[in-house]
Write a protein that holds these residues in place. Structure first.
Motif, PDB file in Angstrom:
ATOM      1  N   ASP A  92       0.839  -1.196   0.000  1.00 37.91           N
ATOM      2  CA  ASP A  92       0.000   0.000   0.000  1.00 37.91           C
ATOM      3  C   ASP A  92       0.879   1.253   0.000  1.00 37.91           C
ATOM      4  OD1 ASP A  92       1.025   0.016   2.508  1.00 37.91           O
ATOM      5  OD2 ASP A  92      -0.862  -0.303   3.546  1.00 37.91           O
ATOM      6  N   VAL A  93       0.268   2.397   0.214  1.00 31.62           N
ATOM      7  CA  VAL A  93       1.023   3.656   0.169  1.00 31.62           C
ATOM      8  C   VAL A  93       2.135   3.690   1.218  1.00 31.62           C
ATOM      9  CG1 VAL A  93       0.861   6.164   0.249  1.00 31.62           C
ATOM     10  CG2 VAL A  93      -1.047   4.835  -0.601  1.00 31.62           C
ATOM     11  N   VAL A  94       1.829   3.186   2.400  1.00 34.48           N
ATOM     12  CA  VAL A  94       2.837   3.197   3.453  1.00 34.48           C
ATOM     13  C   VAL A  94       4.020   2.312   3.075  1.00 34.48           C
ATOM     14  CG1 VAL A  94       3.300   2.688   5.874  1.00 34.48           C
ATOM     15  CG2 VAL A  94       1.120   3.672   5.224  1.00 34.48           C
ATOM     16  N   ALA A  95       3.739   1.134   2.548  1.00 37.51           N
ATOM     17  CA  ALA A  95       4.814   0.232   2.141  1.00 37.51           C
ATOM     18  C   ALA A  95       5.681   0.887   1.072  1.00 37.51           C
ATOM     19  CB  ALA A  95       4.231  -1.078   1.632  1.00 37.51           C
ATOM     20  N   PHE A  96       5.036   1.490   0.086  1.00 33.54           N
ATOM     21  CA  PHE A  96       5.791   2.156  -0.977  1.00 33.54           C
ATOM     22  C   PHE A  96       6.614   3.314  -0.431  1.00 33.54           C
ATOM     23  CE2 PHE A  96       3.465   0.006  -4.425  1.00 33.54           C
ATOM     24  CZ  PHE A  96       4.505  -0.152  -5.330  1.00 33.54           C
ATOM     25  N   SER A  97       6.034   4.049   0.499  1.00 37.87           N
ATOM     26  CA  SER A  97       6.775   5.177   1.065  1.00 37.87           C
ATOM     27  C   SER A  97       7.999   4.695   1.817  1.00 37.87           C
ATOM     28  CB  SER A  97       5.876   5.988   1.988  1.00 37.87           C
ATOM     29  OG  SER A  97       4.779   6.487   1.277  1.00 37.87           O
ATOM     30  N   ALA A  98       7.841   3.606   2.538  1.00 40.71           N
ATOM     31  CA  ALA A  98       8.983   3.050   3.274  1.00 40.71           C
ATOM     32  C   ALA A  98      10.056   2.592   2.297  1.00 40.71           C
ATOM     33  CB  ALA A  98       8.532   1.900   4.153  1.00 40.71           C
ATOM     34  N   LEU A  99       9.622   1.956   1.219  1.00 40.51           N
ATOM     35  CA  LEU A  99      10.573   1.496   0.202  1.00 40.51           C
ATOM     36  C   LEU A  99      11.316   2.675  -0.408  1.00 40.51           C
ATOM     37  CD1 LEU A  99      11.684  -0.723  -1.787  1.00 40.51           C
ATOM     38  CD2 LEU A  99       9.745  -0.146  -3.252  1.00 40.51           C
ATOM     39  N   ILE A 100      10.551   3.679  -0.819  1.00 39.13           N
ATOM     40  CA  ILE A 100      11.149   4.858  -1.449  1.00 39.13           C
ATOM     41  C   ILE A 100      12.100   5.547  -0.481  1.00 39.13           C
ATOM     42  CG2 ILE A 100      10.616   7.177  -2.317  1.00 39.13           C
ATOM     43  CD1 ILE A 100       8.063   5.909  -3.558  1.00 39.13           C
ATOM     44  N   ASN A 101      11.681   5.648   0.750  1.00 40.67           N
ATOM     45  CA  ASN A 101      12.531   6.278   1.756  1.00 40.67           C
ATOM     46  C   ASN A 101      13.842   5.511   1.917  1.00 40.67           C
ATOM     47  OD1 ASN A 101      13.141   8.100   3.935  1.00 40.67           O
ATOM     48  ND2 ASN A 101      12.686   6.407   5.302  1.00 40.67           N
ATOM     49  N   GLY A 102      13.742   4.211   2.004  1.00 45.58           N
ATOM     50  CA  GLY A 102      14.945   3.393   2.161  1.00 45.58           C
ATOM     51  C   GLY A 102      15.886   3.541   0.976  1.00 45.58           C
ATOM     52  N   LEU A 103      15.314   3.507  -0.210  1.00 51.20           N
ATOM     53  CA  LEU A 103      16.128   3.631  -1.424  1.00 51.20           C
ATOM     54  C   LEU A 103      16.795   5.003  -1.491  1.00 51.20           C
ATOM     55  CD1 LEU A 103      13.718   1.891  -3.953  1.00 51.20           C
ATOM     56  CD2 LEU A 103      15.920   1.010  -3.159  1.00 51.20           C
ATOM     57  N   CYS A 104      16.068   6.028  -1.123  1.00 55.15           N
ATOM     58  CA  CYS A 104      16.622   7.382  -1.140  1.00 55.15           C
ATOM     59  C   CYS A 104      17.779   7.511  -0.158  1.00 55.15           C
ATOM     60  CB  CYS A 104      15.548   8.401  -0.785  1.00 55.15           C
ATOM     61  SG  CYS A 104      14.370   8.677  -2.100  1.00 55.15           S
ATOM     62  N   LYS A 105      17.619   6.914   0.986  1.00 56.84           N
ATOM     63  CA  LYS A 105      18.632   7.028   2.023  1.00 56.84           C
ATOM     64  C   LYS A 105      19.974   6.439   1.580  1.00 56.84           C
ATOM     65  CE  LYS A 105      16.999   9.147   5.520  1.00 56.84           C
ATOM     66  NZ  LYS A 105      15.717   8.818   6.174  1.00 56.84           N
ATOM     67  N   VAL A 106      19.909   5.381   0.746  1.00 60.58           N
ATOM     68  CA  VAL A 106      21.165   4.798   0.294  1.00 60.58           C
ATOM     69  C   VAL A 106      21.574   5.342  -1.068  1.00 60.58           C
ATOM     70  CG1 VAL A 106      21.148   2.703   1.656  1.00 60.58           C
ATOM     71  CG2 VAL A 106      19.904   2.747  -0.483  1.00 60.58           C
ATOM     72  N   GLY A 107      20.816   6.326  -1.546  1.00 58.03           N
ATOM     73  CA  GLY A 107      21.211   6.999  -2.774  1.00 58.03           C
ATOM     74  C   GLY A 107      20.799   6.324  -4.073  1.00 58.03           C
ATOM     75  N   TYR A 108      19.909   5.343  -3.962  1.00 59.46           N
ATOM     76  CA  TYR A 108      19.427   4.687  -5.195  1.00 59.46           C
ATOM     77  C   TYR A 108      18.267   5.485  -5.771  1.00 59.46           C
ATOM     78  CZ  TYR A 108      21.950   0.401  -3.818  1.00 59.46           C
ATOM     79  OH  TYR A 108      22.903  -0.514  -3.474  1.00 59.46           O
ATOM     80  N   MET A 109      18.587   6.655  -6.307  1.00 58.33           N
ATOM     81  CA  MET A 109      17.508   7.532  -6.731  1.00 58.33           C
ATOM     82  C   MET A 109      16.717   7.012  -7.921  1.00 58.33           C
ATOM     83  SD  MET A 109      17.350   9.587  -4.416  1.00 58.33           S
ATOM     84  CE  MET A 109      15.986  10.520  -5.076  1.00 58.33           C
ATOM     85  N   ASP A 110      17.391   6.317  -8.844  1.00 63.74           N
ATOM     86  CA  ASP A 110      16.619   5.830 -10.003  1.00 63.74           C
ATOM     87  C   ASP A 110      15.647   4.747  -9.575  1.00 63.74           C
ATOM     88  OD1 ASP A 110      19.441   5.972  -9.934  1.00 63.74           O
ATOM     89  OD2 ASP A 110      19.558   4.167 -11.197  1.00 63.74           O
ATOM     90  N   LYS A 111      16.086   3.898  -8.647  1.00 68.46           N
ATOM     91  CA  LYS A 111      15.154   2.867  -8.157  1.00 68.46           C
ATOM     92  C   LYS A 111      13.998   3.501  -7.398  1.00 68.46           C
ATOM     93  CE  LYS A 111      17.754  -1.372  -7.985  1.00 68.46           C
ATOM     94  NZ  LYS A 111      18.102  -2.584  -7.254  1.00 68.46           N
TER      95      LYS A 111
END
Length: 386
Positions: free
Chosen positions: A246-265
């Motif tokens: 859901d939205v929360v899961a996606f937000s957590a995923l996006i947040n995690g990816l951003c934190k490690v610098g995987y911006m394209d993912k």
RNA sequence: UUCACCGAUUUUCCA
């Protein structure tokens, strides 16, 4: 007497305990006998007003009149005790509750356990639980266990949480989604990711309620631990199991990816969620904006911020603090300052984070004049230096 | 007349 009770309730609701009391006396004068409802209303009113002693004296009066305390009055008393109570009151209350001889699965006891937990009185909660367990036969409800497991997990006492969980299983109760979530959360917060993972597998095996919520807890936990590979593995596992994020899961995923610098993912995930008909919210945008700020890509950060507005979202204090921090990191203090000044016109009040960010950036730039200036501005916004 | 909790976002290179 129903009419009187209704009027009495209205007075209590307005916080006019003086009036309520006078009205109660008047009731007497008219020869109308107060019933347990009347007392419950009064006691609740005094409790909400924080006047524990008055509440208690009415409770005593009620018993002296031979009115039997019901489960409502105990809920009121326990709730009040949790808010304003002193230790002695709690002990006494607990003893009285225990002598009521309610059936172990009585809803009042469940609620009392829950209240004790929320107020951080875990020992009282467990005491009550043991009492319920002693009266063999009917087990306490999932709700009662749930509160205890959540309480201990939140207090970082995962072992105790686990004990309660095990007792629960022994009774053949099925933990709810939030019971599972609390335990998993407790383990993750303590960095016991491996254990959390194994536990979740067992829960799935047993058919307990494991959905996007539980996966989100673990995925977020693995990202925080720095194991983004396994976080992504879990993400795929979740999808393979047919659980749709859901939205929360996606937000957590996006947040995690951003934190490690995987911006394209991260961007890919962002596009993906919209494709599934999920609507990104402030959490989603803030994570993404934070990612770009971290990379120093302020153009993209600002573009996303205006995209938010176009979609009808309202950038909040988090959004603004993230962007200010982005400019501060680049030492672009003119921009940081101008965003700070624009906050007021968009109805935002700078908070302690805003000020700490700006002040530390000015200090790093050896601009003590501006740094001190911001320290002085803080109090105008109701902030004190911390 | 009492009714809760529950997963995701911001500052502090150090702590």
């Amino acid at each position: 007497s129903v009419t009187f009770n209704t009027l009495l309730k209205a007075l209590c609701k307005e916080g006019d305990m003086e009036g309520a009391r006078a009205f109660f006396e008047e009731m007497h004068g008219e020869g109308i006998a107060p019933d347990s409802f009347t007392y419950n209303i009064l006691i609740d009113g005094y409790m909400k007003a924080g006047e524990v002693d008055h509440a208690k004296s009415f409770y005593t009066e009620m018993r002296e009149r031979g009115l039997k305390p019901d489960r409502f009055v105990y809920n009121i008393l326990v709730a009040g005790h949790c808010k304003f109570g002193r230790e002695e009151d709690g002990d006494q209350l607990l003893r009285e509750v225990l002598t009521m001889d309610l059936l172990p699965n009585h809803p009042a006891l469940d609620l009392m356990i829950a209240r004790f937990c929320w107020a951080g009185h875990l020992d009282d909660a467990v005491g009550l639980l043991w009492h319920m367990l002693d009266k063999d036969g009917i087990p306490p409800s999932v709700f009662a266990f749930n509160s205890i497991v959540a309480g201990f997990s939140k207090a970082r006492m995962v072992d105790d949480a686990f004990d309660a969980y095990r007792v629960m299983l022994k009774f053949g109760l099925t933990p709810s989604a939030s019971t599972c979530g609390s335990l998993l959360m407790g383990l993750c917060k303590k960095g016991k990711l491996q254990e959390a993972r194994e536990l979740m597998d067992k829960m799935i095996e047993k058919g307990f309620c494991i959905g996007a919520e539980a996966f989100t807890i673990l995925i977020d936990g693995y990202f925080r631990k720095g194991d983004e590979t396994f976080a992504l593995t879990l993400w795929h596992e979740m999808e393979q199991k047919g659980i749709s994020p859901d939205v929360v899961a996606f937000s957590a995923l996006i947040n995690g990816l951003c934190k490690v610098g995987y911006m394209d993912k991260a961007q890919e995930a962002f596009v993906n969620m919209s494709r599934r008909g999920l609507v990104p919210n402030n959490f989603t945008y803030n994570s993404l904006i934070g990612g770009f700020c971290k990379n120093g890509n302020m153009t993209e950060a600002l573009r996303l911020e205006s995209e938010m507005r176009k979609k009808g979202l309202v950038p909040d204090i988090f959004t603004t603090n993230i962007i200010i921090h982005g400019f501060c990191k680049l030492q672009r203090m003119m921009m940081a300052n101008s965003i700070y000044m624009h906050m007021y016109s968009s109805g935002l009040v700078p908070d302690i984070v805003t000020y700490n960010t700006l002040i530390s950036a000015y200090c790093k730039a050896f601009d003590m004049v501006n740094a001190v200036d911001f320290v002085n501005k803080m109090s105008a916004d109701g902030c004190e230096p911390d």
